[in-house]
Design a protein around this motif. Structure first.
Motif, short mmCIF file in Angstrom:
data_model
loop_
_atom_site.label_atom_id
_atom_site.label_comp_id
_atom_site.label_asym_id
_atom_site.label_seq_id
_atom_site.Cartn_x
_atom_site.Cartn_y
_atom_site.Cartn_z
N ALA A 335 0.81 -1.22 0.00
CA ALA A 335 0.00 0.00 0.00
C ALA A 335 0.84 1.27 0.00
CB ALA A 335 -0.93 0.01 1.21
N GLU A 336 1.97 1.25 0.73
CA GLU A 336 2.70 2.50 0.95
C GLU A 336 4.18 2.43 0.58
OE1 GLU A 336 1.35 5.25 1.73
OE2 GLU A 336 -0.65 4.66 2.43
N GLY A 337 4.68 1.28 0.17
CA GLY A 337 6.09 1.18 -0.17
C GLY A 337 7.02 1.33 1.01
N VAL A 338 6.54 0.94 2.22
CA VAL A 338 7.31 1.07 3.45
C VAL A 338 7.56 -0.32 4.01
CG1 VAL A 338 7.31 1.95 5.82
CG2 VAL A 338 6.38 3.36 3.96
N LEU A 339 8.83 -0.64 4.28
CA LEU A 339 9.20 -1.98 4.73
C LEU A 339 9.59 -1.98 6.20
CD1 LEU A 339 9.71 -4.94 3.75
CD2 LEU A 339 12.12 -4.28 3.52
N LEU A 340 8.94 -2.83 6.98
CA LEU A 340 9.33 -3.14 8.35
C LEU A 340 9.97 -4.53 8.36
CD1 LEU A 340 6.07 -2.03 10.21
CD2 LEU A 340 8.22 -0.76 10.09
N LEU A 341 10.59 -4.87 9.47
CA LEU A 341 11.16 -6.22 9.62
C LEU A 341 10.38 -6.96 10.71
CD1 LEU A 341 13.51 -8.19 8.84
CD2 LEU A 341 14.63 -7.39 10.92
N PRO A 342 9.48 -7.86 10.35
CA PRO A 342 8.76 -8.63 11.36
C PRO A 342 9.72 -9.46 12.21
CG PRO A 342 7.69 -8.83 9.22
CD PRO A 342 9.02 -8.17 8.99
N GLY A 343 9.37 -9.62 13.49
CA GLY A 343 10.22 -10.38 14.39
C GLY A 343 10.43 -11.81 13.94
N SER A 344 9.50 -12.35 13.15
CA SER A 344 9.66 -13.72 12.65
C SER A 344 10.94 -13.89 11.84
CB SER A 344 8.44 -14.12 11.80
OG SER A 344 8.30 -13.25 10.68
N GLN A 345 11.41 -12.79 11.22
CA GLN A 345 12.65 -12.86 10.44
C GLN A 345 13.88 -12.95 11.34
OE1 GLN A 345 12.23 -13.26 7.13
NE2 GLN A 345 10.06 -13.18 7.71
N LEU A 346 13.67 -12.76 12.63
CA LEU A 346 14.72 -12.94 13.63
C LEU A 346 14.49 -14.21 14.43
CD1 LEU A 346 14.78 -9.26 14.92
CD2 LEU A 346 16.50 -10.31 13.44
N GLY A 347 13.50 -15.00 14.01
CA GLY A 347 13.17 -16.21 14.73
C GLY A 347 12.26 -16.00 15.91
N ASP A 348 11.71 -14.80 16.05
CA ASP A 348 10.85 -14.45 17.18
C ASP A 348 9.39 -14.61 16.76
OD1 ASP A 348 9.55 -13.38 19.33
OD2 ASP A 348 10.58 -11.44 19.29
N PRO A 349 8.64 -15.52 17.37
CA PRO A 349 7.27 -15.78 16.92
C PRO A 349 6.24 -14.78 17.43
CG PRO A 349 7.82 -17.21 18.75
CD PRO A 349 9.07 -16.44 18.43
N GLY A 350 6.65 -13.80 18.23
CA GLY A 350 5.71 -12.81 18.74
C GLY A 350 5.30 -11.82 17.67
N ASN A 351 4.63 -10.76 18.07
CA ASN A 351 4.12 -9.78 17.11
C ASN A 351 4.99 -8.52 17.06
OD1 ASN A 351 2.00 -10.19 15.31
ND2 ASN A 351 0.70 -8.66 16.27
N HIS A 352 6.27 -8.68 17.39
CA HIS A 352 7.20 -7.55 17.35
C HIS A 352 7.70 -7.31 15.93
CE1 HIS A 352 7.45 -8.64 21.66
NE2 HIS A 352 7.63 -7.35 21.82
#
Length: 378
Positions: A335-352
């Motif tokens: 929608a906006e061309g803005v990228l975050l890094l979900p915690g899952s990409q660090l192996g963290d299953p939470g919603n960080h």
């Protein structure tokens, strides 16, 4: 029988390989706005300008240019140039270190969530790895009692990252001293990943360097983060333990052998002007942190956030029931061309998710994120 090293995919790097250069705004970045080449050359003094102008593109000294190692040593209170070994970025330094220090069956403790290679390379080398989990409910602080209980007779190395990626945590002095004491009592080496050193939110909070703290203390540094020059690919290990440096140098003979000649000279220029370079980084971070303060004040009912104490990264959590950050973040990209890094990409299953605030475009990226949040979270 020869043991073959097996590595899990470096999830974070695969994620950025897919998205980093395909989006307009990289709001999950961990670095500071890259220093412009022309501005860096303007900082050169007469001697470093001559080094640049007379540069020949030959091989360099495998340990690093003597002037570069001198400038790096000057970052520490008790080190000499021979206490420094340079690498092609912090990543190579980690790879070499984790192949030299822990052997099969030896034990490593690493703060987590964190940069994957800090624990994954040790695992691939056959070490037993214990993750020291940091928790949002405790402001991401190192748990000294837990750390002490995690030490075993086989503990060879303790790894902490201060300021911490991705949370922005910075231990207080009492906690840091306790970590040093635990490592000393265990007879373990202490690696302090200090790539964000110099970006403490409050200057008085800066901790002693790992290499200055104990005979077998190790500091990991790089030009990429606080110094805002990731393209140079210059990192280093600093320690009084010269036997370790010799072992690292011998292992490095099988990786890059030596660094890029132009990068070494540019790094010397940057380090000789480190006060000015770091002031620029701190200025960007401070201005962006004010914007984040206002955002999380307004959106405290949708996001939780432990305000970082150092670095250019933070680790908020999306708290809207039923909304997964692994779904919301890709929708934000579309929608906006803005990228975050979900915690899952660090192996963290939470919603960080990791939110970086070192880039100059943060105000625009944050406005776009907020517009999307108004449409989808309220």
């Amino acid at each position: 029988m020869m043991r073959v090293m097996r590595f899990a995919d470096f999830t974070l790097e695969r994620y950025f390989a897919r998205w980093e250069f395909a989006v307009e705004h990289l709001l999950g970045a961990s670095d500071v706005q890259a220093y412009p080449m022309a501005e860096l050359l303007e900082l050169a003094d007469e001697a470093t300008r001559a080094l640049w102008d007379d540069l020949r593109l030959g091989y360099t000294e495998s340990t690093g240019h003597p002037l570069l190692r001198r400038e790096i040593a000057n970052l520490y209170a008790s080190l000499e140039p021979d206490d420094v070994l340079t690498f092609a970025g912090a990543e190579e330094a980690i790879f070499c270190l984790m192949n030299v220090i822990p052997g099969p069956g030896e034990h490593v403790i690493v703060t987590w969530p964190g940069y994957q290679s800090l624990y994954e390379v040790a695992r691939a080398a056959g070490a037993d790895v214990t993750l020291h989990q940091l928790r949002e409910a405790h402001d991401w602080a190192i748990d000294v009692d837990l750390l002490r209980s995690q030490v075993t007779p086989a503990t060879k190395l303790i790894v902490v990252n201060l300021p911490h990626n991705p949370t922005g945590m910075l231990a207080d002095r009492a906690t840091f001293d306790a970590v040093v004491e635990i490592a000393a009592e265990a007879g373990a080496l202490l690696l302090v990943d200090e790539v964000y050193r110099g970006l403490e939110i409050e200057a008085g909070d800066q901790l002693p360097a790992g290499a200055d703290s104990m005979p077998h203390g190790i500091s990991l540094g790089v030009m990429s983060k606080s110094f805002a020059m990731p393209g140079l690919r210059i990192g280093w290990i600093a320690t009084h333990d010269r036997a370790l440096l010799d072992a690292l140098a011998r292992f490095k003979d099988y990786t890059t052998i030596c660094s890029s000649a132009p990068s070494e000279i540019l790094a010397i220029i940057g380090l000789r002007s480190r006060d000015r370079v770091l002031a620029r980084s701190r200025s960007i971070v401070a201005a962006n942190l004010e914007r984040l303060d206002a955002f999380f004040d307004e959106w405290g009912d949708r996001f939780s956030w432990v305000r970082p104490r150092g670095g250019s990264i933070s680790y908020p959590r999306l708290t809207v029931p039923g909304v997964r950050i692994d779904d919301w973040a890709p929708a934000l990209v579309e929608a906006e061309g803005v990228l975050l890094l979900p915690g899952s990409q660090l192996g963290d299953p939470g919603n960080h998710f990791r939110l970086g605030f070192g880039r100059a475009d943060l105000p625009v990226a944050l406005d776009r994120l907020e517009a999307f949040a108004r449409r989808t979270l309220r």
